[in-house]
Design an enzyme around this catalytic site. Structure first.
Site, PDB file in Angstrom:
ATOM      1  N   SER A 300      79.721 -33.593  21.707  1.00 31.90           N
ATOM      2  CA  SER A 300      80.288 -34.336  20.576  1.00 31.90           C
ATOM      3  C   SER A 300      81.239 -35.439  21.029  1.00 31.90           C
ATOM      4  O   SER A 300      81.410 -36.430  20.341  1.00 31.90           O
ATOM      5  CB  SER A 300      81.049 -33.366  19.690  1.00 31.90           C
ATOM      6  OG  SER A 300      82.069 -32.751  20.465  1.00 31.90           O
ATOM      7  N   CYS A 302      81.024 -37.001  24.022  1.00 31.77           N
ATOM      8  CA  CYS A 302      80.418 -37.697  25.164  1.00 31.77           C
ATOM      9  C   CYS A 302      79.968 -39.093  24.781  1.00 31.77           C
ATOM     10  O   CYS A 302      79.401 -39.279  23.701  1.00 31.77           O
ATOM     11  CB  CYS A 302      79.154 -36.986  25.613  1.00 31.77           C
ATOM     12  SG  CYS A 302      79.408 -35.329  26.099  1.00 31.77           S
ATOM     13  N   GLY A 384      86.862 -35.537  25.572  1.00 34.33           N
ATOM     14  CA  GLY A 384      85.894 -35.484  26.664  1.00 34.33           C
ATOM     15  C   GLY A 384      86.651 -35.421  27.979  1.00 34.33           C
ATOM     16  O   GLY A 384      87.708 -36.030  28.130  1.00 34.33           O
ATOM     17  N   ALA A 386      85.784 -36.723  30.592  1.00 32.34           N
ATOM     18  CA  ALA A 386      85.687 -38.017  31.261  1.00 32.34           C
ATOM     19  C   ALA A 386      86.253 -39.118  30.362  1.00 32.34           C
ATOM     20  O   ALA A 386      85.931 -40.282  30.518  1.00 32.34           O
ATOM     21  CB  ALA A 386      84.229 -38.297  31.610  1.00 32.34           C
TER      22      ALA A 386
HETATM   23  P1  XMP Z   1      80.389 -30.109  22.219  1.00 32.78           P
HETATM   24  O1  XMP Z   1      79.375 -30.919  21.464  1.00 32.78           O
HETATM   25  O2  XMP Z   1      80.221 -28.658  22.000  1.00 32.78           O
HETATM   26  O3  XMP Z   1      80.052 -30.414  23.760  1.00 32.78           O
HETATM   27  O4  XMP Z   1      81.773 -30.587  21.967  1.00 32.78           O
HETATM   28  C1  XMP Z   1      80.808 -29.860  24.799  1.00 32.78           C
HETATM   29  C2  XMP Z   1      80.269 -30.340  26.130  1.00 32.78           C
HETATM   30  O5  XMP Z   1      80.403 -31.740  26.294  1.00 32.78           O
HETATM   31  C3  XMP Z   1      80.403 -32.062  27.689  1.00 32.78           C
HETATM   32  N1  XMP Z   1      81.516 -32.969  27.964  1.00 32.78           N
HETATM   33  C4  XMP Z   1      81.367 -34.289  28.246  1.00 32.78           C
HETATM   34  N2  XMP Z   1      80.257 -35.048  28.390  1.00 32.78           N
HETATM   35  N3  XMP Z   1      81.630 -36.942  28.799  1.00 32.78           N
HETATM   36  C5  XMP Z   1      80.399 -36.384  28.678  1.00 32.78           C
HETATM   37  O6  XMP Z   1      79.393 -37.097  28.813  1.00 32.78           O
HETATM   38  C6  XMP Z   1      82.786 -36.234  28.675  1.00 32.78           C
HETATM   39  O7  XMP Z   1      83.884 -36.786  28.771  1.00 32.78           O
HETATM   40  C7  XMP Z   1      82.650 -34.840  28.401  1.00 32.78           C
HETATM   41  N4  XMP Z   1      83.552 -33.832  28.223  1.00 32.78           N
HETATM   42  C8  XMP Z   1      82.829 -32.712  27.960  1.00 32.78           C
HETATM   43  C9  XMP Z   1      80.554 -30.755  28.442  1.00 32.78           C
HETATM   44  O8  XMP Z   1      79.285 -30.415  28.960  1.00 32.78           O
HETATM   45  C10 XMP Z   1      81.007 -29.803  27.341  1.00 32.78           C
HETATM   46  O9  XMP Z   1      80.725 -28.460  27.619  1.00 32.78           O
END
Ligand code: XMP
Length: 477
Positions: A300, A302, A384, A386
């Site tokens: 969500s 990302c 996120g 990142a």
């Molecule tokens: P949800 O949709 O459940 O997803 O909030 C959680 C997952 O998102 C990933 N994640 C990231 N992916 N940039 C990304 O592309 C980010 O900054 C980032 N932070 C988290 C990770 O796999 C997490 O479990």
């Protein structure tokens, strides 16, 4: 060019069902080759989602949490240790301090470890007393000595090492006490049994536990130099599984890291990711993993797909990865994009063994961070890992092998910071998710998750179908 689909592109077709009640179905599954779960839900290794509090709640509910890695090795190991101590019937190494310590030091220790009772030990290790919140509730002088405030040894009921659960319960009941130190003939302490821990065990019959009765927990690690030391500290703290967590898990870095972990630690449980293709699964399995995390850009928070143009819509990624996982006997964790129990059902029907959830759990009481109020409504933050703010805040975590200086102008963020509505306790949220999943199993005529994956049939829908799937043509209250 093939077409990639995600959760909103499909529905599951209802099947003839012999399931009479939602209680007849099982939600048990495997997280990884050797770790069973009672519910197929994993809380994400994000700094706005999983630290010890979330991991404890997840494991009690039958799932598991993965402690994020954006903190010093020492702190992360302490978070793991907190989970491992939360529910075991004997606390093997109880927190302790000296009779010469002050009340201020004792209070700091209680806050740091989140405990309401400390053992007091003589310098030679003999039991001197117990200090609990009850002993200090109305004491105002932080300089007073623990020796003056504690309940002294001669007033304590103790038991020998090896005391069984039943014997301990009988003593706690007979003397109406809360804590039972286990001491040998020389008064050396071998552990502590507490009434609270025993009661908690009964409250959570489906909890995910290791063979010593301790809650299970995962811990994330990276692949930068020093990751093996972090892994060693986390394993020493009792982590049940290490999650090699990098954005592009189908990379030489991740494969090398998995190989190095296997070589150094042998028979431990390793998950790695994230990948979005069958070949990614095969390469990680060949490197030695026990489960693969699937999802590139599906989260969500990302923006990887926007920034790089790379990713695979999550349902297609799960279907392809799960097929490879099945061939190789390795479970798949569908990570990212889960909003509802319907999404969970679709991910499992597509072949995932469990789902990892970030933002949908970030709004709960148990996630790290404070609750903010905006326009009279409560929110928490999800970001996120990142994202710009997460990347910039890393150096502040202290000197650590994985922390590197970041110049903010040069950061190319692949995630965003966001607020999510406050959702109460994680238990309530999980109850809705698991209740919905049970219902899904009955629509499929499946008694468990494996049968759901076997029987499931998807239908691709149009925008009109999607519109029809939600509330429509009514004004919602
Ligand atoms: P949800 O949709 O459940 O997803 O909030 C959680 C997952 O998102 C990933 N994640 C990231 N992916 N940039 C990304 O592309 C980010 O900054 C980032 N932070 C988290 C990770 O796999 C997490 O479990």
């Amino acid at each position: 060019m093939k077409i990639g689909l995600t959760f909103d592109d499909v529905l599951l077709i209802p099947k003839r069902s012999a399931v009479v009640s939602r209680q007849d179905v099982s939600t048990a599954t495997l997280l990884s080759r050797h770790i069973p779960l009672n519910i197929p839900i994993v809380s994400a290794n994000m700094d706005t989602v999983t630290e010890s509090r979330m991991a404890i709640a997840m494991a009690r509910a039958g799932g598991i949490g993965v402690i994020h890695r954006w903190m010093s090795t020492e702190r992360q190991a302490a978070e793991v240790a907190r989970v491992k101590r939360a529910e075991s019937f004997v606390v093997e190494k109880p927190y302790a301090l000296a009779p010469s310590a002050t009340l201020g030091q004792a209070q700091a220790m209680m806050t740091q470890h989140g405990t309401g009772g400390l053992l007091v030990l003589h310098p030679d290790g003999r039991l001197a007393g117990i200090l609990t919140t009850r002993d200090i509730r109305f004491e105002t002088d932080p300089e007073r000595l623990v020796a003056e405030l504690m309940t002294p040894r001669e007033r304590l009921v103790t038991a020998p090492p090896g005391t069984t659960l039943e014997q301990a319960m009988a003593l706690l009941h007979r003397y109406k006490i809360e804590k039972l130190p286990l001491v040998d003939a020389d008064d050396q302490v071998h552990g502590l049994i507490t009434a609270k821990d025993i009661l908690k065990r009964a409250l959570h019959p489906h909890a995910s536990k290791d063979n010593k009765g301790r809650l299970r927990v995962g811990a994330a690690i990276g692949v930068r130099p020093g990751f093996l030391d972090r892994a060693a500290a986390l394993l020493a703290a009792g982590a049940d599984v290490l999650v090699v967590d990098i954005a592009h898990g189908h990379s030489e870095n991740a494969i090398r890291a998995v190989g190095a972990l296997r070589q150094r630690f042998g028979n431990i449980e390793i998950i790695a990711g994230n990948v979005a293709t069958a070949q990614g699964v095969r390469d990680l399995v060949e490197a030695g993993v026990d489960a693969v995390k699937v999802g590139v850009g599906s989260g969500s928070i990302c923006i990887t797909r926007v920034v790089t143009g790379f990713g695979v819509p999550q349902l297609t990624a799960i279907i392809e990865c799960a097929a490879a996982g099945r061939e190789l006997g390795v479970p798949i964790i569908a990570d990212g994009g889960i909003r509802t129990s319907g999404d969970i059902a679709k991910a499992l029907a597509a072949g995932a063994s469990s789902v990892m959830i970030g933002s949908a759990l970030a709004g709960t009481q148990e996630s790290p961070g404070i609750t903010v109020i905006r326009n009279g409504r409560k929110y928490k933050v999800s970001r996120g890992m990142a994202s710009l703010s997460a990347t910039l805040s890393r150096p502040a975590e202290g000197p650590d092998e994985e922390v590197e200086e970041v110049e903010w102008e040069k950061v190319v963020a692949e995630g965003v910071e966001a607020t999510v509505p406050y959702r109460g306790s994680v238990d309530e949220v999980l109850q809705q998710f698991v209740g919905g999943l049970r219902s899904a199993l009955s629509y499929c005529g499946a008694l468990d998750i494996a049968e759901l994956a076997k029987k499931a049939e998807f239908v691709q829908i149009t925008n009109a179908g999607l519109r029809e799937s939600g509330p429509h043509d009514v004004e919602q209250l």
